[in-house]
Scaffold this active site. Structure first.
Site, PDB file in Angstrom:
ATOM      1  N   LYS A  89      47.491  29.048  46.853  1.00 11.41           N
ATOM      2  CA  LYS A  89      46.328  28.199  46.578  1.00 11.41           C
ATOM      3  C   LYS A  89      46.455  26.800  47.175  1.00 11.41           C
ATOM      4  CE  LYS A  89      44.160  30.355  42.623  1.00 11.41           C
ATOM      5  NZ  LYS A  89      45.045  31.507  42.313  1.00 11.41           N
ATOM      6  N   GLU A 111      36.973  23.569  39.075  1.00 10.05           N
ATOM      7  CA  GLU A 111      36.940  24.404  37.882  1.00 10.05           C
ATOM      8  C   GLU A 111      38.193  25.266  37.910  1.00 10.05           C
ATOM      9  OE1 GLU A 111      35.549  25.504  40.674  1.00 10.05           O
ATOM     10  OE2 GLU A 111      36.560  27.445  40.694  1.00 10.05           O
ATOM     11  N   SER A 377      51.436  36.789  47.018  1.00 11.51           N
ATOM     12  CA  SER A 377      50.617  35.584  46.868  1.00 11.51           C
ATOM     13  C   SER A 377      51.221  34.516  45.975  1.00 11.51           C
ATOM     14  CB  SER A 377      49.225  35.957  46.365  1.00 11.51           C
ATOM     15  OG  SER A 377      49.303  36.707  45.167  1.00 11.51           O
TER      16      SER A 377
HETATM   17  C1  LIG Z   1      44.633  32.812  42.083  1.00 11.20           C
HETATM   18  C2  LIG Z   1      45.606  33.813  42.535  1.00 11.20           C
HETATM   19  C3  LIG Z   1      45.214  35.045  43.119  1.00 11.20           C
HETATM   20  C4  LIG Z   1      43.784  35.463  43.238  1.00 11.20           C
HETATM   21  O1  LIG Z   1      42.976  34.649  43.999  1.00 11.20           O
HETATM   22  P1  LIG Z   1      42.496  35.049  45.470  1.00 11.20           P
HETATM   23  O2  LIG Z   1      41.495  34.011  45.796  1.00 11.20           O
HETATM   24  O3  LIG Z   1      41.912  36.423  45.404  1.00 11.20           O
HETATM   25  O4  LIG Z   1      43.683  35.009  46.349  1.00 11.20           O
HETATM   26  C5  LIG Z   1      46.185  35.902  43.579  1.00 11.20           C
HETATM   27  N1  LIG Z   1      47.498  35.609  43.446  1.00 11.20           N
HETATM   28  C6  LIG Z   1      47.920  34.467  42.879  1.00 11.20           C
HETATM   29  C7  LIG Z   1      49.389  34.212  42.763  1.00 11.20           C
HETATM   30  C8  LIG Z   1      46.989  33.532  42.402  1.00 11.20           C
HETATM   31  O5  LIG Z   1      47.431  32.388  41.837  1.00 11.20           O
END
Ligand SMILES: *Cc1c(COP(=O)(O)O)cnc(C)c1O
Length: 393
Positions: A89, A111, A377
């Protein structure tokens, strides 16, 4: 055919900017300037420098040897979990805070649902010395106390959304109201590839650093820039957009989007938007969303807070509708077990969102010679209590 956005903000039939009249000046100012600003050498330089020195990029592309042996294919993990603040993010919030600076904005609003985007936004506001206001549903504030504390430590003001179900959707409404009332000095940082044009495209471009790195990293390791498959979990879709971006029009690269099936796609407790969603409008864009027959948005459910979203960004709606990407839905149980498996096989504790992507290996066969790149992610520190409760550790 291109799977990228057109000038009006459409991916095929999805996207656009469906906004109230009063929001038009803000969105239009951004639309007219974002590509110009992103193309400025000084912008690129500052963005790249912060990604390197502050976020810690490039994130490694790690060959997961034991996981690969287990599933008899070649698996690489793109380690977004190693970024500052623990997920992908931050790539987007760094980009947007620089954008806000260039547009002369002094006040930032956002938000947040689980608080991850709120923390990433509060972080970059501290970095730049800008005022930060985060709207968060009252219920979420109670559920996500550690992230609320982090935001406060980072200097943000957290304002509870007290209407409706007092969760993400209500926080979004409050943020939009704030933006309408403060059109001149405020920038609204949206945290995924959702919202009215140009947000989905702007966020995808900021996140595209992920697949730009994959290209040269894979060249170093495998002698080619293209993997056979790219796998990523999808909430709104930003980490997937980043991992897919360079490959969108390279149709020999298979894209696999993993959604949260919650307790099961047909259980009524799910966030599997492609399986259950129909065309509708949410947060200013036309996309796929889960809704009742009379168009009320359905409350989503997933054990993973980051995937607990009733829609999906317009890029992904189009990837689904055209068949460009393969969509898979993974239950809570499958995700938790896949997450635990990564701990044991590779010594990496993943975010539960990323665990959904990891569950692809139990659900789908890959060939031994195929190269699979999976977007890890985020890291699992934030999810420790969930893992403890689930496995009774
Ligand atoms: C917020 C988040 C997601 C989901 O958000 P996307 O916009 O679909 O990437 C996925 N993995 C993690 C670790 C997150 O913090």
């Amino acid at each position: 055919m291109s799977y990228n956005v057109n000038e009006k903000g459409y991916y095929g039939e999805f996207g656009g900017a469906y906004i109230p009249e009063m929001l038009y000046p803000n969105v239009e100012e951004l639309r007219q300037n974002y590509l110009k600003i992103m193309a400025e050498p000084s912008f690129k330089e500052e963005f790249d420098q912060l990604l390197k020195d502050y976020v810690g990029r490039p994130s490694p592309l790690y060959f997961a040897k034991r996981l690969s042996e287990k599933y008899n294919t070649k698996i690489y993990l793109k380690r977004e979990d190693l970024n500052h603040t623990g997920a992908h993010k931050i790539n987007n919030t760094i980009g947007q805070i620089l954008m806000a600076n260039r547009l002369g904005k002094k006040r930032i609003i956002a938000e947040t649902g689980a608080g991850q985007h709120g923390v990433a936004t509060a972080t970059v506001c501290a970095l730049m010395g800008l005022e930060c206001i985060v709207y968060m549903g009252e219920i979420d504030i109670a559920r996500q106390a550690p992230n609320v504390a982090r935001m406060k430590m980072l200097g943000a003001t957290v304002i509870p959304a007290l209407s409706g179900s007092r969760t993400l959707k209500d926080a979004t409404n409050e943020a939009i109201r704030d933006w309408i009332n403060n059109p001149v000095d405020t920038h609204y940082i949206i945290g995924s590839v959702v919202g009215p044009h140009p947000y989905p495209d702007m966020v995808a471009r900021f996140q595209s650093v992920v697949s730009q790195e994959i290209e040269w990293q894979l060249q170093e390791k495998e002698g080619r820039t293209k993997p056979d498959h790219v796998v990523a979990c999808v909430g709104g879709g930003s980490n997937a957009a980043g991992a897919f971006y360079q490959y969108l029009d390279e149709t020999d690269v298979n894209l696999i989007a993993v959604e949260a099936a919650g307790l099961g796609v047909d259980s009524g407790e799910s966030a599997a938007t492609s399986a259950l969603g129909r065309e509708g409008i949410i947060h200013g864009s036309k996309t796929l969303l889960m809704q009742t027959d009379d168009g009320q948005i359905t409350e989503p459910y997933s054990i993973s807070a980051g995937l607990d979203y009733p829609g999906v960004g317009p890029m992904h709606a189009n990837l689904f509708a055209t068949g460009r990407a393969e969509f898979i839905s993974i239950t809570d149980d499958e995700a938790m077990n896949a997450g635990m498996e990564l701990c044991k096989l590779e010594g990496i504790i993943p975010a539960i969102e990323s665990s959904h992507a990891l569950a692809v290996f139990k659900n789908r066969k890959f060939k031994p010679e195929e190269v699979v790149v999976l977007s890890l992610s985020g890291r699992g520190d934030k999810d420790l209590q969930n893992y403890i409760d689930y496995f009774k550790i």
